[in-house]
Design a protein around this motif. Structure first.
Motif, PDB file in Angstrom:
ATOM      1  N   TRP A 118       0.836  -1.212   0.000  1.00 58.74           N
ATOM      2  CA  TRP A 118       0.000   0.000   0.000  1.00 58.74           C
ATOM      3  C   TRP A 118       0.864   1.253   0.000  1.00 58.74           C
ATOM      4  O   TRP A 118       0.621   2.188  -0.776  1.00 58.74           O
ATOM      5  N   LEU A 119       1.888   1.266   0.846  1.00 57.69           N
ATOM      6  CA  LEU A 119       2.754   2.435   0.928  1.00 57.69           C
ATOM      7  C   LEU A 119       3.535   2.633  -0.366  1.00 57.69           C
ATOM      8  O   LEU A 119       3.701   3.768  -0.832  1.00 57.69           O
ATOM      9  N   ARG A 120       3.983   1.539  -0.953  1.00 54.59           N
ATOM     10  CA  ARG A 120       4.734   1.637  -2.213  1.00 54.59           C
ATOM     11  C   ARG A 120       3.864   2.259  -3.304  1.00 54.59           C
ATOM     12  O   ARG A 120       4.340   3.056  -4.115  1.00 54.59           O
ATOM     13  N   ARG A 121       2.598   1.903  -3.319  1.00 58.01           N
ATOM     14  CA  ARG A 121       1.684   2.456  -4.318  1.00 58.01           C
ATOM     15  C   ARG A 121       1.285   3.896  -3.980  1.00 58.01           C
ATOM     16  O   ARG A 121       1.015   4.704  -4.869  1.00 58.01           O
ATOM     17  N   LEU A 122       1.244   4.223  -2.687  1.00 52.62           N
ATOM     18  CA  LEU A 122       0.861   5.570  -2.262  1.00 52.62           C
ATOM     19  C   LEU A 122       1.957   6.592  -2.526  1.00 52.62           C
ATOM     20  O   LEU A 122       1.676   7.751  -2.868  1.00 52.62           O
ATOM     21  N   LYS A 123       3.195   6.185  -2.383  1.00 50.73           N
ATOM     22  CA  LYS A 123       4.311   7.126  -2.384  1.00 50.73           C
ATOM     23  C   LYS A 123       4.334   8.076  -3.586  1.00 50.73           C
ATOM     24  O   LYS A 123       4.586   9.281  -3.416  1.00 50.73           O
ATOM     25  N   PRO A 124       4.059   7.636  -4.823  1.00 47.36           N
ATOM     26  CA  PRO A 124       4.074   8.597  -5.943  1.00 47.36           C
ATOM     27  C   PRO A 124       3.020   9.698  -5.820  1.00 47.36           C
ATOM     28  O   PRO A 124       3.132  10.727  -6.492  1.00 47.36           O
ATOM     29  N   ARG A 125       2.018   9.502  -4.970  1.00 44.87           N
ATOM     30  CA  ARG A 125       0.973  10.517  -4.805  1.00 44.87           C
ATOM     31  C   ARG A 125       1.277  11.493  -3.668  1.00 44.87           C
ATOM     32  O   ARG A 125       0.515  12.443  -3.451  1.00 44.87           O
ATOM     33  N   ARG A 172      -1.408  15.220  -0.829  1.00 45.28           N
ATOM     34  CA  ARG A 172      -1.438  14.155   0.175  1.00 45.28           C
ATOM     35  C   ARG A 172      -0.140  14.167   0.969  1.00 45.28           C
ATOM     36  O   ARG A 172       0.932  14.457   0.428  1.00 45.28           O
ATOM     37  N   SER A 173      -0.253  13.826   2.242  1.00 48.25           N
ATOM     38  CA  SER A 173       0.932  13.570   3.070  1.00 48.25           C
ATOM     39  C   SER A 173       0.622  12.379   3.963  1.00 48.25           C
ATOM     40  O   SER A 173      -0.546  12.064   4.211  1.00 48.25           O
ATOM     41  N   VAL A 174       1.668  11.726   4.446  1.00 44.40           N
ATOM     42  CA  VAL A 174       1.471  10.554   5.292  1.00 44.40           C
ATOM     43  C   VAL A 174       2.501  10.567   6.415  1.00 44.40           C
ATOM     44  O   VAL A 174       3.648  10.971   6.221  1.00 44.40           O
ATOM     45  N   SER A 175       2.053  10.180   7.595  1.00 43.15           N
ATOM     46  CA  SER A 175       2.949  10.071   8.742  1.00 43.15           C
ATOM     47  C   SER A 175       2.647   8.770   9.470  1.00 43.15           C
ATOM     48  O   SER A 175       1.578   8.172   9.294  1.00 43.15           O
ATOM     49  N   PHE A 176       3.595   8.344  10.315  1.00 47.37           N
ATOM     50  CA  PHE A 176       3.489   7.045  10.970  1.00 47.37           C
ATOM     51  C   PHE A 176       3.763   7.177  12.465  1.00 47.37           C
ATOM     52  O   PHE A 176       4.672   7.897  12.880  1.00 47.37           O
ATOM     53  N   ILE A 201      -5.342  14.340   3.223  1.00 50.90           N
ATOM     54  CA  ILE A 201      -5.697  14.691   1.849  1.00 50.90           C
ATOM     55  C   ILE A 201      -6.299  16.088   1.878  1.00 50.90           C
ATOM     56  O   ILE A 201      -7.198  16.364   2.679  1.00 50.90           O
ATOM     57  N   ALA A 202      -5.804  16.972   1.023  1.00 53.92           N
ATOM     58  CA  ALA A 202      -6.267  18.360   1.010  1.00 53.92           C
ATOM     59  C   ALA A 202      -6.528  18.793  -0.422  1.00 53.92           C
ATOM     60  O   ALA A 202      -5.756  18.466  -1.328  1.00 53.92           O
ATOM     61  N   ALA A 203      -7.621  19.533  -0.624  1.00 52.11           N
ATOM     62  CA  ALA A 203      -8.006  19.922  -1.979  1.00 52.11           C
ATOM     63  C   ALA A 203      -8.661  21.296  -1.975  1.00 52.11           C
ATOM     64  O   ALA A 203      -9.244  21.726  -0.973  1.00 52.11           O
ATOM     65  N   ASP A 204      -8.581  21.967  -3.123  1.00 50.42           N
ATOM     66  CA  ASP A 204      -9.269  23.247  -3.294  1.00 50.42           C
ATOM     67  C   ASP A 204     -10.765  23.048  -3.484  1.00 50.42           C
ATOM     68  O   ASP A 204     -11.569  23.869  -3.037  1.00 50.42           O
ATOM     69  N   LYS A 205     -11.138  21.968  -4.172  1.00 51.76           N
ATOM     70  CA  LYS A 205     -12.543  21.726  -4.501  1.00 51.76           C
ATOM     71  C   LYS A 205     -13.032  20.477  -3.790  1.00 51.76           C
ATOM     72  O   LYS A 205     -12.336  19.458  -3.746  1.00 51.76           O
ATOM     73  N   VAL A 206     -14.240  20.554  -3.252  1.00 52.34           N
ATOM     74  CA  VAL A 206     -14.767  19.442  -2.475  1.00 52.34           C
ATOM     75  C   VAL A 206     -14.952  18.197  -3.338  1.00 52.34           C
ATOM     76  O   VAL A 206     -14.757  17.063  -2.869  1.00 52.34           O
ATOM     77  N   ASP A 207     -15.310  18.363  -4.613  1.00 47.01           N
ATOM     78  CA  ASP A 207     -15.476  17.200  -5.487  1.00 47.01           C
ATOM     79  C   ASP A 207     -14.140  16.487  -5.714  1.00 47.01           C
ATOM     80  O   ASP A 207     -14.090  15.255  -5.797  1.00 47.01           O
ATOM     81  N   ASP A 208     -13.067  17.264  -5.817  1.00 51.77           N
ATOM     82  CA  ASP A 208     -11.744  16.656  -5.975  1.00 51.77           C
ATOM     83  C   ASP A 208     -11.353  15.890  -4.715  1.00 51.77           C
ATOM     84  O   ASP A 208     -10.733  14.818  -4.793  1.00 51.77           O
TER      85      ASP A 208
END
Length: 611
Positions: free
Chosen positions: A41-48, A82-86, A150-157
């Protein structure tokens, strides 16, 4: 040399220094049910995951575009970050090793290892605020292993990104144990917290990230009063105020400790209390007869609703007065005893600036070298609908609302915990007789002294959840996805055959817990339980070695052609039985099969997982 090199960092996650600065935010508190799949999961998440360079570049362009539109947000510019912490438990689960096996009392490593729940009492989180009442936290039956923001300018995004991340989590047995939404308040409440005061306006600037003012280089350019703090106070491995290098391991470099707290706010209760205390103070003739609830509330906070400092405009909120316009150009040097801005005010309790005399009549503590090392980088945002007695459902007094407090710092103890324990909740800070009292805005129930009169302020901000986590660099995310914290583990000798794309492993090669060889349809992994497993392209297991669960095992492809799983004390517990084949090769193939070939290219063992 680039004086603003930190702006170009592709190692530091984007929320730490640049700040996401989005109107819509969601925090997912996660638990890993399967360490091997969590690493996938983390390996797939990292590019985002957003980097500082990405976020800083966008923020600069956004600010420039807003200036060109007269202050309106440019509608065509949108992003999702996106950001992630552990947590300590999260890193332990991913790597199988304690990231800080030996810690000393008083160190940030010790605080991180203990977690927020264990340290709640010393921070004033007792009674209704204690961990057993939290919605999420380190001591719950459902431990938090990671926090995905996860943070976005638009709620739909934001909704689309959330759907993607929930699906990814589900596939990899990463459990979402709690979701916390957050968002900018609407209309004229924009930029304010639920009590109605402008928020997020006194963040420090960072050396190497923010440009200095040509005339006052200790200040950020274009932001009078905003002090520039060395980057090492927020990011591990950078220059610090003291000049002392960090004693944290190499894997922590370019990372930051992450504090998340859910603070519930009783808005009508707080304002009703302000009115009641004002009446008491007027009866005691401790305040001017013309004082209003706004006047008293401003002194509790240290600012008027607009953000105008009481220190600059003590009589009324006049945000358009040129003398009051700069939110951070504040000095308490001529108000050391708090006659204008009380010593108990939220502003002075959390950032005393140049007005901290530890004892009456004492010299103020210098900001440079004294207080700069206490600063934290806040990234909070409100949650819940505004209180409105005339509004519909969700706007009433019992609806959930408050602030998601988020901070980044290089040292949990010296920065966040010190501010909370030694300043905010300590009734003896600074030391005066009678006592100053705790912070009446966010602190516990307290007696404060106002113009010689003691009045009691009850607590109307409750801690409803808390987590200590670590926000790693992008390189450390790669290591964690491999189940490691360092690069000093034995390397796997792998080459990709250019003819067929198969991954070919030669002797001697060692697979440690968490190591994987990925050829698409076949993914060979040494799991936490010490078993070798072949997963297919959908992460479904197709084959597993039939050895007992063996924590700390390793798999070795030996010079004799045998693939063997060993216990930590070097006892073999499983093997392919292919000894006697020097020069053999282990192939993880694109057709889904894993095969041992002898020197002549003849298969001598296989998992038979071709599909």
């Amino acid at each position: 040399m680039n004086d603003l090199a930190l702006r170009q960092s592709t190692e530091i996650q984007g929320d730490v220094l640049a700040g996401f600065k989005k109107d819509h935010v969601q925090l997912l508190f996660l638990k890993f049910d399967d360490a091997t799949r969590a690493r996938t999961w983390l390996r797939r998440l990292k590019p985002r995951i957003a980097t500082t360079r990405q976020v800083a570049t966008f923020n600069a362009a956004f600010s420039a575009a807003r200036s060109n539109t007269g202050g309106d947000d440019p509608r065509a510019m949108n992003a999702v970050w996106r950001s992630v912490s552990f947590t300590h438990g999260g890193i332990l689960t991913l790597t199988g090793k304690d990231p800080f096996p030996q810690t000393s009392e008083g160190s940030t490593q010790h605080a991180f290892k203990q977690g927020s729940a264990v340290r709640a009492g010393m921070l004033g989180d007792t009674g209704d605020n204690s961990p057993e009442n939290w919605l999420f936290g380190d001591s719950n039956a459902q431990p938090v292993h990671a926090v995905l923001t996860i943070a976005a300018d638009k709620v739909d995004d934001l909704r689309a990104a959330l759907a993607q991340e929930r699906q990814e989590a589900s596939v990899h047995k990463v459990v979402v144990i709690f979701e916390q939404d957050g968002g900018t308040l609407p209309g004229d409440r924009r930029g304010k917290e639920h009590f109605g005061f402008k928020d997020g306006i006194s963040e420090p600037a960072v050396k190497g990230f923010d440009p200095p003012d040509p005339e006052r280089p200790e200040w950020k350019k274009g932001s009078p009063g905003t002090r520039i703090i060395p980057g090492g106070e927020f990011v591990i491995g950078e220059e610090t105020v003291s000049g002392t290098p960090s004693d944290l391991p190499e894997w922590a470099k370019n990372g930051s400790f992450h504090v998340v707290r859910r603070l519930g706010q009783d808005v009508p209760g707080w304002w009703a209390q302000v009115g009641a205390r004002l009446k008491e103070l007027k009866n005691a003739k401790a305040v001017p007869p013309e004082a209003t609830t706004e006047w008293l509330a401003a002194r509790m906070v240290g600012r008027w609703r607009s953000g105008t400092p009481v220190a600059k405009c003590p009589y009324a909120d006049v945000p358009f007065d040129p003398e009051c316009a700069n939110d951070n150009d504040i000095s308490f040097a001529n108000d050391l005893e708090g006659e204008i801005t009380p010593l108990f005010s939220h502003l002075r309790k959390t950032s005393p600036r140049d007005g901290l005399a530890l004892k009456e009549g004492g010299e103020p503590v210098p900001e440079k070298g004294g207080l700069d090392g206490r600063r934290i980088m806040r990234r909070g945002i409100p949650f819940g609908r505004p209180f409105d007695p005339a509004g519909d459902a969700g706007h009433g007094p019992d609806a959930a609302r408050g602030l998601i407090f988020v901070s980044y710092q290089a040292d949990l103890v010296r920065q966040f915990e010190f501010i909370q324990r030694d300043w905010v909740v300590d009734t003896k800070f600074p030391d005066r007789d009678p006592r100053v009292g705790a912070d009446p805005m966010i602190g516990p129930t307290t007696d404060v002294t106002f113009a010689g009169k003691q009045v009691r302020f009850e607590q109307f901000v409750r801690t409803e959840g808390a987590v200590y986590a670590f926000t790693p660099s992008l390189s450390t995310l790669d290591r964690l996805a491999d189940g490691k914290l360092s690069d000093d583990s034995p390397k796997i000798k792998v080459r990709v055959n250019e003819r067929n794309g198969n991954h070919e492993i030669s002797a001697v090669s060692t697979l440690d817990i968490g190591d994987r060889i990925d050829a698409g349809k076949a993914r060979l992994v040494l799991q936490d339980d010490g078993r070798l497993v072949v997963f297919d392209e959908n992460e479904d297991p197709r084959w597993a070695s039939k050895n007992p669960a063996t924590r700390g095992a390793r798999a070795v492809f030996q010079e004799d052609g045998n693939l063997v799983i060993y216990t930590p004390d070097n006892q073999p517990v499983w093997a392919t039985g292919t000894a006697g084949n020097p020069g053999a090769m282990l192939a993880v193939q694109t057709d889904g099969n894993v095969v041992v070939y002898n020197r002549a290219g003849t298969p001598v063992w296989a998992t038979n997982t071709r599909h």
